[in-house]
Every structure is written in structure tokens, then in C-alpha cells.
Design an enzyme around this catalytic site. Structure first.
Site, mmCIF file in Angstrom:
data_model
loop_
_atom_site.group_PDB
_atom_site.id
_atom_site.type_symbol
_atom_site.label_atom_id
_atom_site.label_comp_id
_atom_site.label_asym_id
_atom_site.label_seq_id
_atom_site.Cartn_x
_atom_site.Cartn_y
_atom_site.Cartn_z
ATOM 1 N N HIS A 489 30.768 38.187 23.683
ATOM 2 C CA HIS A 489 31.514 38.073 24.934
ATOM 3 C C HIS A 489 31.316 36.762 25.692
ATOM 4 C CE1 HIS A 489 34.014 39.512 28.051
ATOM 5 N NE2 HIS A 489 33.721 40.787 27.964
ATOM 6 N N TYR A 605 35.666 49.333 38.575
ATOM 7 C CA TYR A 605 35.846 47.937 38.156
ATOM 8 C C TYR A 605 37.065 47.858 37.247
ATOM 9 C CZ TYR A 605 34.491 43.431 35.986
ATOM 10 O OH TYR A 605 34.438 42.140 35.542
ATOM 11 N N THR A 618 37.378 35.732 34.739
ATOM 12 C CA THR A 618 37.791 37.049 35.230
ATOM 13 C C THR A 618 37.436 37.237 36.697
ATOM 14 O OG1 THR A 618 35.702 38.077 34.579
ATOM 15 C CG2 THR A 618 37.507 38.109 32.962
#
Length: 785
Positions: A489, A605, A618
Site C-alpha cells: 500500500h 471512514y 487520499t
């Protein structure tokens, strides 16, 4: 992203060179080195020369692309046009330079090297070039100013005002030249720092429905004190950073959310994407691997040549493309305090794992990429290899699945020299990692839920030692021909990997295809050298660390409660008839489902992107709002009428869409507060307000998987060509992780994760509530499904 959410709560390959003729694996011990004579000598020289030529070509291509990108939004021909225009005007006795050309000519004349005519030509060219550069800078600045306007996002759907239309037309005019992948990078605006009071106000508004009256009053006092005391000082430092940093969030986000995380990447951080839901183009494992690897290499070539068109919103507004740069040839290197990302400009090989063995596979032969059938041949050679793993080799990758500190210490102690270093280098410097899995996975009609759950868990963690979780991504090819991807990630977010993944499955199915017998098209090439086994000398002390890491990783993996299912009842086609966005609809359904499941609301979230700005990543959309809670409570109250529920639904959906737009345009809450917290740590000051904010757990973490490559396939002609989407592990120990992808008009795929260790959560139970919530909301509108 998930790491942050949790934090908050030369190869010694056995044989140096294998002759392309007259060698087989069985002859390795008898003939480890071929005689360097005759054709073999020429072959060896060619194999040494071709990579160097390939490297030079890539360097020249990168230089060319850098020049073209540096000219954008102008093109190479524009220089010629400007210079010819200037020269033509001077010969026409018109001076467009207002005397500048004459001054340049006189300066050149003092040198005494040029004739008068040459001086005039050179001075005209110099002025024309300077004018051309000035025009480029002016055009680029104008485009950046235009792209800084985001009012168009807040206009009512289908009602674009005249000013917005004029603005959109101007953007198209300034960016009308066909852009390359990185053309817009210098034209994108910087992410703005929101006003401190606005962020504090939005935060308090977001937590109001989640707190009791006394708790909310205490938090309000903390927030107001922060806004007038410590906050302005931290804000000043943050603004100072925003003036010199390309993006004031991204570097800290990568470092503190990802690279400084000491927990396992597997489950906690890495995420996955699945193959097509209903279609398996070939059930031959080696063939599917051959086409998949070749499709990836075609995509990598497009990235290297910058041939991928930047993703545009509304056909005109570009998104940042910076995250593509580390897609290939990248590995996360463990460190005791902080990991690092190792990225190479090029890599000419991959590493393949099968039955506990590691094989190095070259991607080029005779100066060209291996064809799909040749790659299939190489994969089949690996599948047919009957050799046993070396001591410690089979479960070596478990080191990448567990805590980072033991892996970092083990790497330094046992993999810093000799054959271990050379073999580890082969893995870490590979273009990407491939696993030829021994199991069969994928959707099965006879066991739809069990098959998808097994598929998801396999891609998320596998056996905990058969994926190299540090690589930018691992391609998994199952025994029945199904494929999947597990991605690290820190280097990029989901949409970037999904863009690659959509390309792979589309090119595999529509462009490359398979022969009637299921093999890749084309013919094998016996002259290609066999894949090379990586060699290891792993001491017992290291093997003990591997076993300990595997034990820890297995406990983590076995605790994952996963439920993946396709929702067939209806899709976005019916949702759009409700006159709301599909994302808002699904988010409200998740709120209703969570309340039915847990009997309470929680911090929610939803990931949103900020790639309208340079190097944006993000932002958080806090989907649980006062409006959404009012709607959910109305749905649970039998005394409420349909009209009242519809009114509250409209208010909640409009609120959600507004928050999503704020997040996309740099006015979110959580990245700003995160960076203020980092500044406070640098300054050595404590903030009770920030400490409490960042300690709040996200018990419902959600993300939509975007569909970006709609130009590669036609849903109407190929309705069965639908993706299963992808997902991630649970974020909170007592919460849910939910990922969903909206496919076509009639299908939504959900991926729900939780932990068995929590008695309050159950992914299958929550899945049932999601299905029921979706149908309950659509029923309000009287629509048939």
C-alpha cells in the site's frame, strides 16, 4: 491507508549461465559451465550486449518524454512556428521584440565571430526561443489557475452554469494537445491548507451524533481551546511547509502512516483484487500466467513510454499521475525503525514462487519481450520441476508477513552477503512477484458464498508464506486458471493498481486470447534458457525466526473473518432512478446495516482521492453524519411515514455528496488534523485535542473500487465480463472493513472483513444486513427489482 487506521488504535543462481543449446536441468551437475567457444561465445556476447542496448534505448526514451512533458501544454512544433513567425516579421520590417532583437545582435557583434546577417538570424532565433518559453510558462500558469477552480463540483447535477461552461471550454483549449501520462503534473495546483477554524468546526459537526451530551461538551471545549492557543502556531508551520513542499500531506502520509508502521503488512495494510467473476479464459495455469505476465509487461512498456492517457474527470479535469512511477521494479525494504521504498528504473526479470521454490525468469530473449506462449513455456517448466525446497526456503516469505522488526534484523544478519544476498536481490529487484498457487479458487455457483470467501482470504494472505508481501504487487495464478493480485500500500493507492488490473484482464480476454486447446497463442521456443532456481544458505537461527514469523502471521490470518458476495438484486441503473449518487446510496445502506447489526452508530471512514492536486493521495469522508443518523432512526421507527423517510434520505444523501466534494477539493478534516499532529510532534508539544482525535477508532472503514477502463470493453456486448472487485482486511479489532465495486447497471460486489476474535462482529451477518438495507431503501421509492 489501513496502517494509519490501525496505528491510531549479482545473483548466484546455481549456474551463472546456461547455454541456449545442448543444456537441460538434468545436466546441471555434469556441465555447470558451458565452453565459451564458437556459437556459445557469440551467444554470451550477445546476451551481455542486448541489455546495455535496451538500457540506452530506455534512457533516450525517458529523455525524449521529459522534453515533451516539459513543453506541455505546447508541442515541439510550436517552437518552429514561433521562431518562423518572429523571423518573418523582422524581414517584413516589423520588430515584435521592441528592440530586444537589435540588442542581442549588437551583443553578438562585439564577439566578432559572426557576419551581420548571421547575427540577425541568431538573435531572431534566440528571441523567438525566449518568447516560446515565456508562452509555455504563461500557458502552464494559466492552466494551473484554471484547475484551481473547483466550483464545478458543487453545481447541481445536470445544471452547469454559463460561467462553468466557459471555464470548462478554457481548460479544454489550454490542454487540447494530446497529453502523455505525466503531461499535467506541473500544471496541477498544490493541495491547499484548510482554514483552522473550518476544520475544527467540521470535526465537531462530524462527532456530534456519536457522542453523549457531556462528552461532546468536553470535546467542544478542547477543540475551541486548541483553535485559539496551540492551533494557530501549528497552522503557521504547516502553511510554511505547504509553500515549499509539492504536497504538504503526501510525504508525511507515506512515512508515518506506512513506512514507520512496525506491524505486519499482510492483512493490516496490503489489499487485493480478484479476477473476472464469471469468466475464466483458460483453465491451464501456465497459459493464464503467460498471458497475464505478458499483459503486465505491455502495460509497463506503456508506463515507461508515458503512453497511458491521464485519467480525466468530466473529460477535461486531469488527475495526478505521480503514483504510476513506482508501480514496477519496487520493493519495500524493512528497517528496524522505518522501512524504505527501493525503486529501480528497470528490471529485466521476475521471480516466481511454486511449492516452496523460487525461480528467476528472464523477461527478454534476443532483445525482445518474451511472447505469451514463451512465458507459458517458462511457467510450465517451473510447474514440472520436481526439485525439493532448500532448508528454510519454503516458508521464507513468512518474514514479509509478520512484524517488521524481526524481518529487518534477520535481513541484516543473514541476507547481507553470499548467495543469500544474491538471491534476495533477485526478488527485491524483480519487476514484480508471481505465485503459482497450488489451490483452486474462484466463484462457484454451487457454493457461491464459501467459494468467494475462500478466494478473498487466499488473495489477502494465502498460506502466509507464498506471497512476497514487500513487493509492489504479487500476481497469484491458481491451479484452475483464476488469477488475482496482492498489492503493497505505501507506494500507491487502490485506484492505481485497479487501473493496471483492469488493463490486464481486458487485454488477456480481448486482445491476447487463447488457442482452442486453452494454451496461449503462438509456438513454444525451446532455445530459451530454463528458469533459474535461486540458491539459499539459511542457517538454523534464521529458520527459527522464519518459523516464529509464520506462527505469528498464521494467527493473524486465521483471525480474519471474510465475506465476499455479488449483490444481484439491482445495481446503479435502478439507484440512479432515485436521483442520488450510487455511492451515497450505498453509504447510507451501510449506515443502516451497521445500526441493524450493532444497534449503534460509529465513526465511519470512506476513502476519497485528492488527485485533483499534485501528488495527492487520499482524504477521509466521515460518512456517519447527523443527517444519516436521522435517516437510519426513521427507517427503524415504524411510526415514520414513507414521505418522512424519503425527505430524510434526500438530506442525508446531499450531505454525503457535499462532504465527498469537500474531501476531493482539499477541504477535508482528517489529513489536516493528521499533519497538525505531526507538526506538534516535531515541535515537542502536546495537544489533548489532537491526541483524542487521532485515537478515535474507525469501526466501519469503507472504500469504493473505481471502474476506470470502460473504454477497453463493452458491457452491453459482454455482460458477463464483470470484475469481482477487491478488498482489504479489518481495520479495527471490533469493526468492519467494507469494499464495494459497482459493475455495470445491475451488479454490485461487496467484500466485508472482520475478526473472529471479536464476539460482536460477524461478516456474514453484516452481509445479510447490507442486502436487506439495500432493498429496504430502494423500496421507499416504489421501484421494482
Amino acid at each position: 491507508m489501513q496502517d494509519f487506521l490501525r496505528a491510531r488504535y549479482k545473483i548466484q543462481e546455481g549456474r551463472p549461465y546456461k547455454a541456449r543449446r545442448g543444456w537441460s536441468p538434468e545436466m546441471a551437475d555434469a556441465q555447470p559451465f558451458p565452453s565459451p567457444t564458437g556459437d556459445l561465445d557469440r551467444d554470451a556476447l550477445r546476451e551481455l550486449r542486448l541489455p546495455r542496448l535496451h538500457s540506452w534505448k530506455k534512457s533516450l526514451l525517458r529523455s525524449k518524454n521529459a522534453i515533451i512533458t516539459g513543453m506541455y501544454p505546447a508541442g515541439p512544433s510550436s517552437w518552429f512556428i514561433v521562431v518562423v513567425g518572429v523571423m518573418s516579421s523582422t524581414y517584413g520590417k516589423v520588430d515584435p521584440s521592441l528592440g530586444i532583437i537589435a540588442k542581442i545582435s549588437r551583443t553578438l557583434g562585439r564577439m566578432g565571430y559572426m557576419s551581420s546577417r548571421t547575427q540577425n538570424v541568431v538573435s531572431g532565433v534566440l528571441f523567438g526561443t525566449g518568447l516560446w518559453v515565456t508562452l509555455i510558462v504563461a500557458m502552464r500558469y494559466s492552466l494551473k489557475v484554471l484547475l484551481s477552480y473547483h466550483g464545478w463540483m458543487f453545481a447541481e447535477h445536470g445544471k452547469m452554469g454559463r460561467a462553468t461552461r466557459i471555464w470548462m471550454a478554457m481548460v479544454k483549449v489550454f490542454s487540447r494537445r494530446k497529453p502523455t501520462l505525466y503531461s499535467f503534473q506541473t500544471c496541477l495546483p498544490r493541495l491547499p491548507v484548510p482554514a483552522l477554524n473550518d476544520t475544527v468546526h467540521r470535526y465537531l459537526e462530524s462527532v456530534r451524533p456519536l457522542m453523549k451530551e457531556g462528552d461532546f461538551e468536553r470535546m467542544t471545549a478542547l477543540a475551541q481551546d486548541f483553535a485559539v492557543t496551540l492551533g494557530p502556531k501549528l497552522q503557521w508551520y504547516l502553511k510554511l511547509k505547504s509553500w515549499w513542499a509539492t504536497n504538504y500531506v503526501s510525504d508525511w502520509w507515506e512515512e508515518y502512516v506506512y513506512l514507520r508502521g512496525r506491524g505486519p503488512l499482510m492483512v493490516n495494510s496490503n489489499y487485493y483484487a480478484m479476477d473476472l467473476l464469471y469468466i475464466t479464459p483458460s483453465h491451464i495455469q501456465a497459459a493464464r500466467a503467460g498471458n497475464t505476465i505478458h499483459a503486465i509487461l505491455l502495460y509497463r512498456r506503456k508506463v515507461d513510454r508515458e503512453e497511458i492517457t491521464p485519467i480525466l474527470l468530466g473529460s477535461a479535469i486531469p488527475l495526478c499521475s505521480a503514483q504510476w512511477k513506482k508501480m514496477f521494479n519496487t520493493t519495500r525494504i524493512p528497517g528496524e525503525e522505518m522501512d524504505t521504498l527501493q525503486h529501480l528504473k528497470d528490471s529485466r526479470h521476475i521471480v516466481v514462487y511454486h511449492k516452496g521454490r523460487y525461480f528467476k525468469v528472464w523477461l527478454y530473449h534476443d532483445g525482445r519481450l518474451l511472447k505469451p506462449r514463451e512465458l507459458e513455456q517458462q511457467m510450465q517448466r517451473i510447474l514440472d520441476d520436481s526439485s525439493e525446497p532448500q532448508a528454510g526456503e519454503a516458508k521464507l516469505a513468512a518474514l514479509t508477513a509478520a512484524d517488521r522488526v524481526p524481518w529487518a534484523k534477520c535481513r541484516q544478519a543473514y541476507f547481507g552477503r553470499g548467495k543469500n544476498k544474491q538471491s534476495l536481490d533477485a526478488i527485491e529487484k524483480a519487476a514484480f512477484f508471481v505465485t503459482l498457487d497450488e489451490t483452486e479458487q474462484g466463484y462457484r455457483k454451487e457454493e457461491p458464498e464459501a467459494s468467494m470467501d475462500s478466494y478473498a482470504k487466499s488473495l489477502l494472505h494465502g498460506k502466509c508464506f507464498d506471497r512476497w508481501f514487500d513487493k509492489s504487487f504479487t500476481i497469484v495464478v491458481f491451479q484452475n486458471g483464476k488469477i488475482g493480485i496482492n498489492a503493497e500500500h505505501s507506494w500507491a493507492d487502490g485506484p492505481i493498481v485497479i487501473h493496471l488490473w483492469e488493463y490486464i484482464v481486458a487485454v488477456d480476454f480481448f486482445q491476447l486470447g487463447y488457442a482452442d486447446d486453452g494454451h496461449c497463442k503462438g509456438d513454444p521456443n525451446p532455445s530459451i534458457p530454463y528458469p533459474t532456481r535461486l540458491q539459499w544458505d539459511i542457517p538454523e537461527e534464521c529458520q527459527e525466526v522464519i518459523e516464529a514469523s509464520l506462527s505469528s502471521a498464521t494467527l493473524l490470518a486465521s483471525n480474519v473473518d471474510f465475506h465476499s458476495f455479488p449483490f444481484h438484486t439491482f445495481g446503479k441503473g435502478l439507484i440512479k432512478k432515485c436521483r442520488t449518487s450510487p455511492d451515497a446510496f450505498i453509504q447510507l445502506a451501510l449506515q443502516l446495516a451497521h445500526y441493524k447489526d450493532m444497534g449503534k452508530f460509529c465513526h465511519t471512514y470512506e476513502a476519497s482521492m485528492t488527485r485533483l492536486f499534485r501528488e495527492g493521495r487520499t482524504e477521509t469522508v466521515r460518512s456517519c453524519t447527523t443527517e444519516s443518523c436521522n435517516f437510519v432512526l426513521a427507517m427503524m421507527d415504524p411510526t415514520q411515514t414513507v414521505e418522512q423517510r424519503l425527505r430524510l434520505f434526500k438530506l442525508a444523501s446531499e450531505k454525503h455528496q457535499h462532504l465527498y466534494r469537500l474531501a476531493m477539493t482539499g477541504a477535508g478534516i482528517d489529513r489536516h488534523l493528521f499533519c497538525l499532529y505531526v507538526v506538534s510532534k516535531y515541535l515537542g508539544v502536546e495537544s489533548p485535542f489532537l491526541k483524542e482525535v487521532l485515537a478515535e477508532p474507525w469501526r466501519l472503514s469503507t472504500s469504493q473500487t473505481p471502474l476506470q477502463h470502460t473504454d477497453l470493453y463493452d458491457f452491453k456486448r459482454n455482460p458477463e465480463f464483470v470484475s469481482s472487485g477487491g478488498g482489504f482486511g479489518p481495520v479495527a479489532d471490533d469493526g468492519y472493513g467494507v469494499s464495494y465495486i459497482i459493475m455495470g447497471e445491475n451488479l454490485i460486489n461487496f467484500h466485508i472483513s472482520a475478526k473472529f476474535s471479536c464476539s460482536e462482529t460477524d461478516s456474514h451477518r453484516f452481509g445479510k444486513h447490507v442486502r436487506q438495507a439495500m432493498t429496504d431503501i430502494i423500496a421507499l421509492f416504489g421501484l421494482k427489482f
